[in-house]
Design a protein around this motif. Structure first.
Motif, short mmCIF file in Angstrom:
data_model
loop_
_atom_site.label_atom_id
_atom_site.label_comp_id
_atom_site.label_asym_id
_atom_site.label_seq_id
_atom_site.Cartn_x
_atom_site.Cartn_y
_atom_site.Cartn_z
N ILE A 77 0.85 -1.25 0.07
CA ILE A 77 0.09 -0.09 -0.17
C ILE A 77 0.72 1.40 0.06
O ILE A 77 0.28 2.36 -0.28
N THR A 80 0.43 3.45 -3.09
CA THR A 80 -1.03 3.88 -3.20
C THR A 80 -1.38 4.84 -2.10
O THR A 80 -1.98 5.65 -2.26
N THR A 84 -2.99 8.63 -2.78
CA THR A 84 -4.32 8.74 -2.27
C THR A 84 -3.96 9.96 -1.35
O THR A 84 -5.05 10.96 -1.46
N ALA A 127 1.06 2.57 -8.59
CA ALA A 127 0.35 3.02 -7.59
C ALA A 127 -0.99 3.39 -7.98
O ALA A 127 -1.34 3.14 -9.30
N THR A 128 -1.91 3.50 -7.27
CA THR A 128 -3.49 3.71 -7.62
C THR A 128 -3.82 4.93 -6.64
O THR A 128 -3.08 5.25 -5.62
N THR A 129 -4.91 5.37 -6.78
CA THR A 129 -5.38 6.50 -5.90
C THR A 129 -6.49 5.89 -4.76
O THR A 129 -7.25 6.49 -4.12
N GLY A 130 -6.50 4.52 -4.61
CA GLY A 130 -7.11 3.68 -3.81
C GLY A 130 -8.45 3.68 -3.85
O GLY A 130 -8.89 3.16 -5.23
N ASP A 133 -10.31 0.71 -6.23
CA ASP A 133 -9.21 -0.24 -6.89
C ASP A 133 -8.78 -1.00 -5.74
O ASP A 133 -8.54 -2.35 -5.68
N MET A 134 -8.55 -0.26 -4.69
CA MET A 134 -8.37 -0.87 -3.27
C MET A 134 -9.45 -2.17 -2.86
O MET A 134 -9.11 -3.22 -2.47
#
Length: 279
Positions: A77, A80, A84, A127-130, A133-134
């Protein structure tokens, strides 16, 4: 491909998140474009209850990160979490400067392009912005018969439908334009814009064609054994990858030696190796 330092990667993740934040705050929110994810929920919450965008984005992600940290650990995490946090900060500090509000089509299109650039930068460095996706990654542990992408599509579709219920179907349809633009721009950034062409050439004069391509174009050619199923005869099929502007020269070479040659040309996203993208 150039290797970036860890600092540079995290800096670009933050920049990508701020670009996304600008699109959400100044293009999506002013015209009620709900494109899915936690950002879509934030737009709905602001419209119905006046909750600031950054508050919804932060509050919705806290339990998701707590669960992900417990299940998958810090390594999963950390990038990410950076993205986020940067997105929430951007939604708080970026001033509200809405523009193009009188033209829903232009706003949804350019909002999607800008958001796609930010999304692509974030995705480019794992990475993602949560958000969905999370949540999709966590739900996939229970519903293993579905992929994370499939679960995420269902979650985002539910948010878009909720947006349609709150703001009307007209805005939901414009949101689909933005979603399409985001996917195209982010995919282009992730997969590369250096498109090439691949060609399969079937001809009895394969030796002359191959020699001409190697000498005139300085491109490699591979001969593959093939069998014509109608005639049962063995043939040589040439395989070659060239740049987009070189495909015209390749066609001219083939036509010069054999106008009856069978040629198949298709696009390729990226080509790594000598003469193309270096590793």
């Amino acid at each position: 491909m150039k290797k970036h330092s860890v600092f540079t990667e995290y800096l670009l993740i933050v920049i990508g998140a701020f670009v996304m934040g600008f699109a959400i705050k100044n293009m999506y929110d002013p015209i009620n474009l709900v494109t899915g994810g936690v950002s879509g929920l934030a737009i709905i919450a602001k419209s119905l209850a006046g909750v600031p965008l950054w508050v919804t984005n932060t509050v919705c992600n806290i339990p998701l990160f707590a669960a992900a940290w417990k299940i998958k650990g810090w390594r999963f995490i950390k990038r990410t979490l950076t993205a986020t946090t940067a997105l929430s900060v951007s939604l708080y500090v970026i001033p509200e400067i809405p523009f193009l509000m009188e033209d829903l089509l232009l706003t949804s299109l350019f909002g999607g392009i800008i958001s796609g650039l930010g999304t692509g930068l974030v995705f480019l460095f794992q990475a993602t912005t949560g958000g969905t996706d999370m949540l999709a990654a966590l739900l996939q542990r229970k519903f293993r018969q579905y992929s994370i992408a499939q679960i995420m599509q269902v979650l985002d579709a539910a948010v878009v439908l909720l947006g349609a219920a709150v703001f009307g179907i007209r805005y939901a349809l414009y949101a689909l334009i933005a979603i399409y633009a985001v996917s195209k721009v982010s995919d282009g950034l992730l997969e590369g814009l250096k498109f090439s062409k691949q060609a399969y050439i079937i001809s009895d004069r394969y030796e002359e064609i191959a020699q001409a391509v190697m000498t005139r174009m300085e491109r490699g050619v591979t001969a593959v054994d093939a069998v014509g199923m109608y005639s049962g005869e063995g043939k040589k099929m040439l395989f070659c990858v060239v740049s987009r502007k070189e495909i015209v020269v390749l066609r001219e070479i083939v036509a010069e030696f054999d106008r009856r040659a069978f040629v198949i040309v298709s696009d390729v996203r990226e080509v790594f190796g000598e003469g193309f993208i270096e590793y």
